[in-house]
Design a protein around this motif. Structure first.
Motif, PDB file in Angstrom:
ATOM      1  N   GLY A   1     -20.384  10.416 -22.973  1.00 27.09           N
ATOM      2  CA  GLY A   1     -20.131  11.842 -23.092  1.00 27.09           C
ATOM      3  C   GLY A   1     -20.995  12.618 -24.056  1.00 27.09           C
ATOM      4  N   ALA A   2     -21.922  11.985 -24.742  1.00 28.17           N
ATOM      5  CA  ALA A   2     -22.830  12.733 -25.611  1.00 28.17           C
ATOM      6  C   ALA A   2     -23.777  13.577 -24.772  1.00 28.17           C
ATOM      7  CB  ALA A   2     -23.631  11.785 -26.496  1.00 28.17           C
ATOM      8  N   ARG A   3     -24.190  14.691 -25.326  1.00 28.27           N
ATOM      9  CA  ARG A   3     -25.202  15.539 -24.690  1.00 28.27           C
ATOM     10  C   ARG A   3     -26.485  15.417 -25.515  1.00 28.27           C
ATOM     11  NH1 ARG A   3     -21.405  20.640 -25.010  1.00 28.27           N
ATOM     12  NH2 ARG A   3     -20.670  19.336 -26.743  1.00 28.27           N
ATOM     13  N   LEU A   4     -27.527  14.856 -24.901  1.00 29.84           N
ATOM     14  CA  LEU A   4     -28.764  14.551 -25.604  1.00 29.84           C
ATOM     15  C   LEU A   4     -29.915  15.353 -25.008  1.00 29.84           C
ATOM     16  CD1 LEU A   4     -28.499  10.639 -25.819  1.00 29.84           C
ATOM     17  CD2 LEU A   4     -27.517  12.353 -27.356  1.00 29.84           C
ATOM     18  N   PHE A   5     -30.804  15.816 -25.887  1.00 29.39           N
ATOM     19  CA  PHE A   5     -31.919  16.655 -25.448  1.00 29.39           C
ATOM     20  C   PHE A   5     -33.203  16.234 -26.150  1.00 29.39           C
ATOM     21  CE2 PHE A   5     -28.000  19.043 -25.104  1.00 29.39           C
ATOM     22  CZ  PHE A   5     -28.059  19.532 -23.813  1.00 29.39           C
ATOM     23  N   GLU A   6     -34.258  16.088 -25.364  1.00 31.56           N
ATOM     24  CA  GLU A   6     -35.588  15.799 -25.892  1.00 31.56           C
ATOM     25  C   GLU A   6     -36.403  17.086 -25.982  1.00 31.56           C
ATOM     26  OE1 GLU A   6     -36.318  11.239 -24.350  1.00 31.56           O
ATOM     27  OE2 GLU A   6     -36.993  12.868 -23.052  1.00 31.56           O
ATOM     28  N   HIS A   7     -37.523  16.995 -26.719  1.00 32.08           N
ATOM     29  CA  HIS A   7     -38.478  18.101 -26.851  1.00 32.08           C
ATOM     30  C   HIS A   7     -37.755  19.391 -27.259  1.00 32.08           C
ATOM     31  CE1 HIS A   7     -41.252  15.290 -25.121  1.00 32.08           C
ATOM     32  NE2 HIS A   7     -40.472  15.145 -24.070  1.00 32.08           N
ATOM     33  N   SER A   8     -36.868  19.235 -28.231  1.00 31.33           N
ATOM     34  CA  SER A   8     -36.062  20.351 -28.730  1.00 31.33           C
ATOM     35  C   SER A   8     -36.066  20.322 -30.251  1.00 31.33           C
ATOM     36  CB  SER A   8     -34.629  20.257 -28.196  1.00 31.33           C
ATOM     37  OG  SER A   8     -34.606  20.263 -26.781  1.00 31.33           O
ATOM     38  N   PRO A   9     -37.169  20.724 -30.875  1.00 34.57           N
ATOM     39  CA  PRO A   9     -37.251  20.669 -32.336  1.00 34.57           C
ATOM     40  C   PRO A   9     -36.266  21.628 -32.998  1.00 34.57           C
ATOM     41  CG  PRO A   9     -39.117  21.873 -31.434  1.00 34.57           C
ATOM     42  CD  PRO A   9     -38.402  21.255 -30.264  1.00 34.57           C
ATOM     43  N   ALA A  10     -35.690  21.186 -34.093  1.00 30.17           N
ATOM     44  CA  ALA A  10     -34.780  22.032 -34.863  1.00 30.17           C
ATOM     45  C   ALA A  10     -35.600  22.993 -35.723  1.00 30.17           C
ATOM     46  CB  ALA A  10     -33.886  21.176 -35.735  1.00 30.17           C
ATOM     47  N   LEU A  11     -35.405  24.268 -35.501  1.00 32.39           N
ATOM     48  CA  LEU A  11     -36.143  25.294 -36.245  1.00 32.39           C
ATOM     49  C   LEU A  11     -35.332  25.860 -37.397  1.00 32.39           C
ATOM     50  CD1 LEU A  11     -37.656  27.251 -33.213  1.00 32.39           C
ATOM     51  CD2 LEU A  11     -38.633  25.314 -34.467  1.00 32.39           C
ATOM     52  N   LEU A  12     -34.029  25.882 -37.241  1.00 28.57           N
ATOM     53  CA  LEU A  12     -33.127  26.363 -38.285  1.00 28.57           C
ATOM     54  C   LEU A  12     -31.939  25.426 -38.339  1.00 28.57           C
ATOM     55  CD1 LEU A  12     -31.946  29.965 -39.030  1.00 28.57           C
ATOM     56  CD2 LEU A  12     -30.256  28.146 -38.702  1.00 28.57           C
ATOM     57  N   ILE A  13     -31.615  24.964 -39.554  1.00 31.23           N
ATOM     58  CA  ILE A  13     -30.532  23.993 -39.719  1.00 31.23           C
ATOM     59  C   ILE A  13     -29.574  24.477 -40.791  1.00 31.23           C
ATOM     60  CG2 ILE A  13     -29.943  21.610 -40.274  1.00 31.23           C
ATOM     61  CD1 ILE A  13     -32.868  20.873 -39.609  1.00 31.23           C
ATOM     62  N   SER A  14     -28.342  24.702 -40.399  1.00 25.80           N
ATOM     63  CA  SER A  14     -27.272  24.932 -41.367  1.00 25.80           C
ATOM     64  C   SER A  14     -26.092  24.070 -40.967  1.00 25.80           C
ATOM     65  CB  SER A  14     -26.864  26.408 -41.393  1.00 25.80           C
ATOM     66  OG  SER A  14     -26.102  26.735 -40.242  1.00 25.80           O
ATOM     67  N   GLY A  15     -25.053  24.064 -41.799  1.00 23.02           N
ATOM     68  CA  GLY A  15     -23.905  23.237 -41.498  1.00 23.02           C
ATOM     69  C   GLY A  15     -23.103  23.689 -40.301  1.00 23.02           C
ATOM     70  N   GLN A  16     -23.357  24.917 -39.830  1.00 26.73           N
ATOM     71  CA  GLN A  16     -22.604  25.458 -38.703  1.00 26.73           C
ATOM     72  C   GLN A  16     -23.451  25.744 -37.471  1.00 26.73           C
ATOM     73  OE1 GLN A  16     -22.220  27.013 -41.968  1.00 26.73           O
ATOM     74  NE2 GLN A  16     -20.725  25.368 -42.217  1.00 26.73           N
ATOM     75  N   GLU A  17     -24.776  25.674 -37.620  1.00 24.51           N
ATOM     76  CA  GLU A  17     -25.620  26.045 -36.483  1.00 24.51           C
ATOM     77  C   GLU A  17     -26.984  25.380 -36.592  1.00 24.51           C
ATOM     78  OE1 GLU A  17     -27.482  30.063 -34.330  1.00 24.51           O
ATOM     79  OE2 GLU A  17     -26.088  30.235 -36.026  1.00 24.51           O
ATOM     80  N   VAL A  18     -27.491  24.959 -35.443  1.00 24.43           N
ATOM     81  CA  VAL A  18     -28.857  24.451 -35.339  1.00 24.43           C
ATOM     82  C   VAL A  18     -29.545  25.230 -34.230  1.00 24.43           C
ATOM     83  CG1 VAL A  18     -30.319  22.472 -34.791  1.00 24.43           C
ATOM     84  CG2 VAL A  18     -28.233  22.155 -36.152  1.00 24.43           C
ATOM     85  N   GLN A  19     -30.711  25.769 -34.537  1.00 22.34           N
ATOM     86  CA  GLN A  19     -31.462  26.528 -33.541  1.00 22.34           C
ATOM     87  C   GLN A  19     -32.710  25.773 -33.128  1.00 22.34           C
ATOM     88  OE1 GLN A  19     -32.307  30.528 -34.824  1.00 22.34           O
ATOM     89  NE2 GLN A  19     -30.155  31.025 -35.194  1.00 22.34           N
ATOM     90  N   THR A  20     -33.008  25.816 -31.825  1.00 20.35           N
ATOM     91  CA  THR A  20     -34.219  25.241 -31.256  1.00 20.35           C
ATOM     92  C   THR A  20     -34.992  26.367 -30.573  1.00 20.35           C
ATOM     93  OG1 THR A  20     -33.294  24.738 -29.083  1.00 20.35           O
ATOM     94  CG2 THR A  20     -32.899  23.127 -30.840  1.00 20.35           C
TER      95      THR A  20
END
Length: 367
Positions: free
Chosen positions: A178-197
């Motif tokens: 049931g995990a949702r996995l994604f390739e070629h999706s670099p994390a541009l913004l990382i906080s404890g509540q949100e990750v943006q690609t």
């Protein structure tokens, strides 16, 4: 080329993240530590999204030498000297148990053959004896060794494995659960509540950054404590079987193993590259590759070279990995100083329990 010998070209790939998703935990990095964390989180009943800037195990997790070694980067007696016998013993025992856990998860990828540490000088042979005695003093299996490879010690609890095959098997298991996995999706913004690609975002409750090489770029607050280097390898066409176990030599700067099909996978010589190897560039360089070819000749291996590749790994001055809350709600594990296959997977599992709000039974790092 820059394609590891482990890659058989069979991986179909995963999509990149598009749009918005929600999950309890976002794991950044789909290598051995990140995938171990994802599977543990799934066992704990958490919803998980996993991201990677490249492909599954596209970094050091799928481009290393295929050694499964108990302990951390420094040899056992050095760890005792630097960090005390109690911690050294607990770390070593925990990684031995982690290797056993990995065998149950992906038995097809792992060969329990032990490992050899071979001395390249009289000084190193004396150090091998100290290494041997320290292991035996704390009840760990180790034997003096003399054979075709040279003199040193045999550590029967270690193993050899196909790191890329293992990670891809773990990714399939995670997807099936049931995990949702994604390739070629670099994390541009990382906080404890949100990750943006670049084309998506994940709303979450907690984040785990499970990255080794370039960790200090993803989390700049770790600069000064983490430094990325390049490790290089090559592989040959099959030759007559001569090595039954993976070999570490010259203080770990040279290493090789022979695969079941007869190919030799050989790496190291980072010291020969000097300061140029402290880089985030992950492509083979001519000076180090030339030295690897010389080592191959010294070993008497005469076979065409079929693969050359490199990977980025992170080091710390102490040899201890990073395992901490780097910013509110964002935990980081990585910087395994060149030997992260067992300890990274162990840390991934321990971090999963911390993000779950608990403590893994028998945890050593995150207690």
């Amino acid at each position: 080329m820059n394609t590891p010998v482990w890659d058989d070209g069979s991986w179909p790939g995963l999509p990149s993240l598009q749009g918005k998703l929600e999950a309890e935990v976002c794991v950044i990095g789909l290598g051995g530590s990140g995938l171990s964390a994802i599977l543990e989180l799934l066992r704990l009943g958490r919803t998980v999204v996993g991201l990677d800037a490249g492909s599954v195990a596209g970094g050091a997790a799928g481009r290393n030498g295929g050694f499964l070694l108990a302990g951390i980067a420094k040899f056992y007696h050095q760890t005792v000297s630097d960090h005390g016998r109690d911690l050294a013993r607990r770390l070593y025992q925990a990684t031995l148990e982690q290797i056993e856990h990995m065998k149950t998860e992906t038995p097809q990828a792992i060969r329990q053959v032990g490992s050899l540490r071979i001395a390249a000088s009289a000084e190193e042979l004396e150090d091998c004896e100290q290494h041997l005695q320290a292991l035996r003093a704390d009840g760990f299996a180790a034997l003096p060794y003399e054979g075709p490879e040279g003199q040193g010690l045999l550590i029967p609890g270690d193993a050899a494995f196909n790191p890329l095959q293992r990670c891809r098997a773990l990714a399939r298991q995670a997807l099936d659960r049931g995990a949702r996995l994604f390739e070629h999706s670099p994390a541009l913004l990382i906080s404890g509540q949100e990750v943006q690609t670049p084309q998506g975002r994940i709303l979450c409750e907690r984040v785990l950054v499970a990255v080794d090489g370039r960790l200090e770029q993803l989390l700049p607050e770790l600069k000064g404590r983490v430094r990325t280097a390049r490790l290089q390898m090559l592989a040959t066409a099959p030759v007559e079987m001569r090595y039954t176990r993976p070999v570490y030599r010259r203080w770990g700067y040279d290493y090789w193993q022979q695969l079941p099909d007869g190919r030799i996978a050989l790496g190291g010589m980072r010291d020969a590259g000097g300061e140029a190897e402290w880089t985030t560039e992950a492509a083979p360089s001519e000076p180090v590759q030339a030295r690897l070819e010389q080592l191959l000749e010294q070993l008497g291996v005469q076979a065409p070279i079929t693969h050359r590749w490199a990977a980025s790994v992170a080091y710390t001055p102490t040899g201890l990995p990073i395992a901490e809350e780097a910013r509110p709600g964002v935990w980081a594990i990585g910087a395994y100083s060149g030997t992260g296959n067992a300890v990274g997977a162990l840390l991934g599992r321990e971090a999963a329990w911390v993000l779950h709000g608990g403590r893994m039974p028998g945890a050593v790092w995150l207690t």
